[in-house]
Design a protein around this motif. Structure first.
Motif, PDB file in Angstrom:
ATOM      1  N   GLY A 230     -34.457  29.261  -5.493  1.00  0.00           N
ATOM      2  CA  GLY A 230     -35.547  29.067  -4.518  1.00  0.00           C
ATOM      3  C   GLY A 230     -35.128  27.906  -3.647  1.00  0.00           C
ATOM      4  N   ALA A 231     -34.983  28.170  -2.361  1.00  0.00           N
ATOM      5  CA  ALA A 231     -34.332  27.206  -1.477  1.00  0.00           C
ATOM      6  C   ALA A 231     -34.985  25.822  -1.513  1.00  0.00           C
ATOM      7  CB  ALA A 231     -34.343  27.750  -0.048  1.00  0.00           C
ATOM      8  N   GLU A 232     -36.314  25.774  -1.434  1.00  0.00           N
ATOM      9  CA  GLU A 232     -36.982  24.463  -1.320  1.00  0.00           C
ATOM     10  C   GLU A 232     -36.954  23.725  -2.658  1.00  0.00           C
ATOM     11  OE1 GLU A 232     -38.354  27.405  -0.833  1.00  0.00           O
ATOM     12  OE2 GLU A 232     -38.554  27.652   1.329  1.00  0.00           O
ATOM     13  N   ALA A 233     -36.974  24.489  -3.753  1.00  0.00           N
ATOM     14  CA  ALA A 233     -36.832  23.866  -5.074  1.00  0.00           C
ATOM     15  C   ALA A 233     -35.432  23.263  -5.201  1.00  0.00           C
ATOM     16  CB  ALA A 233     -37.076  24.902  -6.172  1.00  0.00           C
ATOM     17  N   ASN A 234     -34.437  23.994  -4.688  1.00  0.00           N
ATOM     18  CA  ASN A 234     -33.063  23.493  -4.751  1.00  0.00           C
ATOM     19  C   ASN A 234     -32.935  22.158  -4.010  1.00  0.00           C
ATOM     20  OD1 ASN A 234     -32.560  25.979  -5.924  1.00  0.00           O
ATOM     21  ND2 ASN A 234     -31.592  26.868  -4.109  1.00  0.00           N
ATOM     22  N   VAL A 235     -33.617  22.057  -2.880  1.00  0.00           N
ATOM     23  CA  VAL A 235     -33.570  20.805  -2.117  1.00  0.00           C
ATOM     24  C   VAL A 235     -34.188  19.677  -2.951  1.00  0.00           C
ATOM     25  CG1 VAL A 235     -34.475  19.622  -0.059  1.00  0.00           C
ATOM     26  CG2 VAL A 235     -33.560  21.942   0.136  1.00  0.00           C
TER      27      VAL A 235
ATOM     28  N   GLY B 244     -24.640  28.341 -10.204  1.00  0.00           N
ATOM     29  CA  GLY B 244     -26.079  28.160 -10.070  1.00  0.00           C
ATOM     30  C   GLY B 244     -26.421  27.623  -8.688  1.00  0.00           C
ATOM     31  N   ASP B 245     -27.727  27.592  -8.389  1.00  0.00           N
ATOM     32  CA  ASP B 245     -28.189  27.150  -7.069  1.00  0.00           C
ATOM     33  C   ASP B 245     -28.192  25.637  -6.918  1.00  0.00           C
ATOM     34  OD1 ASP B 245     -28.958  29.849  -6.634  1.00  0.00           O
ATOM     35  OD2 ASP B 245     -30.752  29.218  -5.540  1.00  0.00           O
ATOM     36  N   TRP B 246     -28.186  24.926  -8.033  1.00  0.00           N
ATOM     37  CA  TRP B 246     -28.506  23.499  -7.973  1.00  0.00           C
ATOM     38  C   TRP B 246     -27.299  22.591  -7.856  1.00  0.00           C
ATOM     39  CZ3 TRP B 246     -32.751  22.777 -12.319  1.00  0.00           C
ATOM     40  CH2 TRP B 246     -33.914  23.482 -11.918  1.00  0.00           C
TER      41      TRP B 246
END
Ligand code: KDG
Length: 335
Positions: free
Chosen positions: A34-39, A313-315
């Motif tokens: 989830g893009a905003e969670a990643n930020v 992963g995204d993070w």
């Protein structure tokens, strides 16, 4: 500085093992995206506070996403738990000869079907230094547009500057009778910080802005500042793929009175580039929160963007020392 309030959909991410298509995969690696969670996660890694506002289903999947973000140090006090399903995405991991591919399974998620009144934006925004949102929320459908509008309106009312990552997702906008240009122009009118690549700029300004060439990028920035009067920071990356696993990357950050364009760096042996745009955003925002100039924002953004390519992963959860070390103390990013 107060926390950055990030608003958007958190998702479960299922990735195939390298070298397997979904059709043949027997196991999938489960992480959180989830893009905003990643930020938010990357901002916390850089030493800043992040508060994530979202809605997840009241079940084990929603609880898992919330717990993972809390474990990464993100403030999840403003998560809403309720009706609906968890948004999922499936990543078929590519490699040197094939691109990766994302399949969404998120329609009708708890977040996408939430009503704006379910979120207490005013409470979440208390003491915040920034409100970060992306075009993905609006791309979810008319309900998503209402959510994005409500969040931005609340940020304005609270006097909290808005950071907006265009994050164009063709599959999402294409799934309903949408007018992304009109919607994004409306939402960006209140943005102080904007992330937009050449594709976003082409869509918004209806002019072709290829990522190539400093001249085209300069034109795109000028057009953005002329179109969005509240805009103070415009940030973008340019990516030149050499092969599927070898790219050249550069970053550019423009303020009204200052700008910096980094040199191109080589990214080889790419492990996973999903989330690299979010890492870039977190780097630029880190520079902004610390009162940095365009050069500091661009260098941090590029370093975090680049480093994300080395992680599954995204993070991006690396130490600040590693990111600063990659950026170097003078000149451009060290290779
Ligand atoms: O930037 C990473 C996102 O693309 C990924 O987490 C999934 O949020 C996602 C989306 O909507 O594409």
């Amino acid at each position: 500085t107060g926390p950055v309030v990030c608003f958007g959909e958190v998702m479960l991410r299922f990735a195939t093992p390298a070298g397997r298509v979904i059709a043949d995969a027997q196991s999938l690696d489960l992480t959180i995206g989830g893009a905003e969670a990643n930020v938010g996660v990357a901002l916390v890694a850089m030493g800043h506070g992040a508060r994530f506002v979202s809605k997840v289903p009241a079940n084990a999947l929603g609880d898992k996403a919330r717990a993972a973000l809390a474990g990464a140090g993100v403030d999840v006090a403003h998560f809403v738990r309720g009706e609906g399903r968890m948004g999922l995405y499936f990543l078929e991991v590519g490699g040197s000869l094939r691109p990766s591919a994302i399949t969404y399974d998120r329609a009708g998620s708890a977040f996408a079907t939430a009503a704006p009144e379910e979120f207490d934006f005013a409470a979440a925004l208390q003491g915040a230094s920034l409100f970060h949102i992306s075009g993905i929320t609006a791309a979810l459908g008319p309900g998503g547009v209402d959510l994005a509008r409500a969040g931005i309106r609340a940020a304005r009312a609270a006097g909290v500057p808005v950071s907006f990552d265009c994050n164009f997702r063709e599959k999402l906008w294409g799934a309903w009778d949408s007018n992304p240009r009109e919607i994004l122009l409306e939402l960006l009118a209140d943005a102080t910080i904007m992330f937009g690549n050449h594709r976003d700029m082409t869509l918004l300004l209806q002019k072709p802005f290829s990522g190539d060439g400093a001249e085209r990028r300069r034109e795109a920035v000028e057009a953005a500042f002329a179109t969005f009067p509240n805009l103070q920071v415009m940030a973008s990356t340019a990516r030149h793929p050499i092969t599927q696993t070898h790219h050249r990357l550069s970053a550019r950050v423009d303020l009204r009175e200052d700008r910096h364009q980094t040199a191109e760096i080589e990214i080889t042996d790419i492990i996973d580039r999903v989330g690299s745009g979010d890492a870039f955003a977190a780097g630029v925002l880190t520079g902004w929160l610390e009162g940095g100039d365009a050069q500091k924002m661009a260098r941090l953004g590029l370093a975090m963007n680049a480093l994300k390519h080395s992680l599954h992963g995204d993070w991006l959860r690396l130490s600040r020392e590693e990111v600063d070390g990659f950026t170097g103390s003078s000149g451009d990013v060290r290779r």
